[in-house]
Design a protein around this motif. Sequence first.
Motif, short mmCIF file in Angstrom:
data_model
loop_
_atom_site.label_atom_id
_atom_site.label_comp_id
_atom_site.label_asym_id
_atom_site.label_seq_id
_atom_site.Cartn_x
_atom_site.Cartn_y
_atom_site.Cartn_z
N TYR A 1 -66.18 16.79 4.72
CA TYR A 1 -66.44 16.47 6.13
C TYR A 1 -67.88 16.02 6.25
O TYR A 1 -68.80 16.73 5.85
CB TYR A 1 -66.20 17.69 7.02
N GLU A 2 -68.08 14.82 6.77
CA GLU A 2 -69.42 14.28 6.99
C GLU A 2 -69.66 14.20 8.49
O GLU A 2 -68.92 13.54 9.20
CB GLU A 2 -69.55 12.89 6.37
N CYS A 3 -70.67 14.90 8.95
CA CYS A 3 -71.00 14.90 10.37
C CYS A 3 -72.16 13.94 10.60
O CYS A 3 -73.15 13.98 9.88
CB CYS A 3 -71.39 16.31 10.81
N TYR A 4 -72.02 13.08 11.58
CA TYR A 4 -73.05 12.08 11.86
C TYR A 4 -73.92 12.43 13.06
O TYR A 4 -74.71 11.62 13.51
CB TYR A 4 -72.40 10.71 12.08
N ARG A 5 -73.78 13.66 13.56
CA ARG A 5 -74.63 14.08 14.67
C ARG A 5 -76.03 14.37 14.16
O ARG A 5 -76.19 14.80 13.01
CB ARG A 5 -74.05 15.33 15.33
N PRO A 6 -77.05 14.16 14.98
CA PRO A 6 -78.43 14.43 14.55
C PRO A 6 -78.64 15.90 14.16
O PRO A 6 -78.09 16.79 14.80
CB PRO A 6 -79.28 14.08 15.78
N GLY A 7 -79.42 16.13 13.12
CA GLY A 7 -79.78 17.48 12.73
C GLY A 7 -78.75 18.22 11.91
O GLY A 7 -78.84 19.43 11.75
N CYS A 8 -77.77 17.53 11.38
CA CYS A 8 -76.73 18.18 10.60
C CYS A 8 -77.13 18.32 9.14
O CYS A 8 -77.83 17.48 8.61
CB CYS A 8 -75.44 17.39 10.69
N PRO A 9 -76.66 19.37 8.48
CA PRO A 9 -76.94 19.53 7.06
C PRO A 9 -76.10 18.55 6.23
O PRO A 9 -75.38 17.73 6.78
CB PRO A 9 -76.53 20.98 6.78
N MET A 10 -76.18 18.70 4.95
CA MET A 10 -75.41 17.84 4.04
C MET A 10 -73.92 17.99 4.32
O MET A 10 -73.49 18.98 4.93
CB MET A 10 -75.70 18.23 2.59
#
Length: 77
Positions: A36-45
Amino acid sequence: MTPTGAQARDTPARAPARQQIVGLLVVDTDRVSARYECYRPGCPMPHEAPLNSSTTAAFVGGIKARHLSQYHAGETP
């Protein structure tokens, strides 16, 4: 008289609002894993885990419950 489905769908006033992609679930059947790749600002790897029939629901549930509440509590989707 009620409009048909095509008429209702093609009416400009009923067009869906524009939405940004905020995350992506990738399933790799060759490596048998999910990421799962999250594109919201401030997210970890990205979060990655092995995939099989017993872990898929837990992986998706974990993203919906833990990731969103831990990193994006109070945000609107």
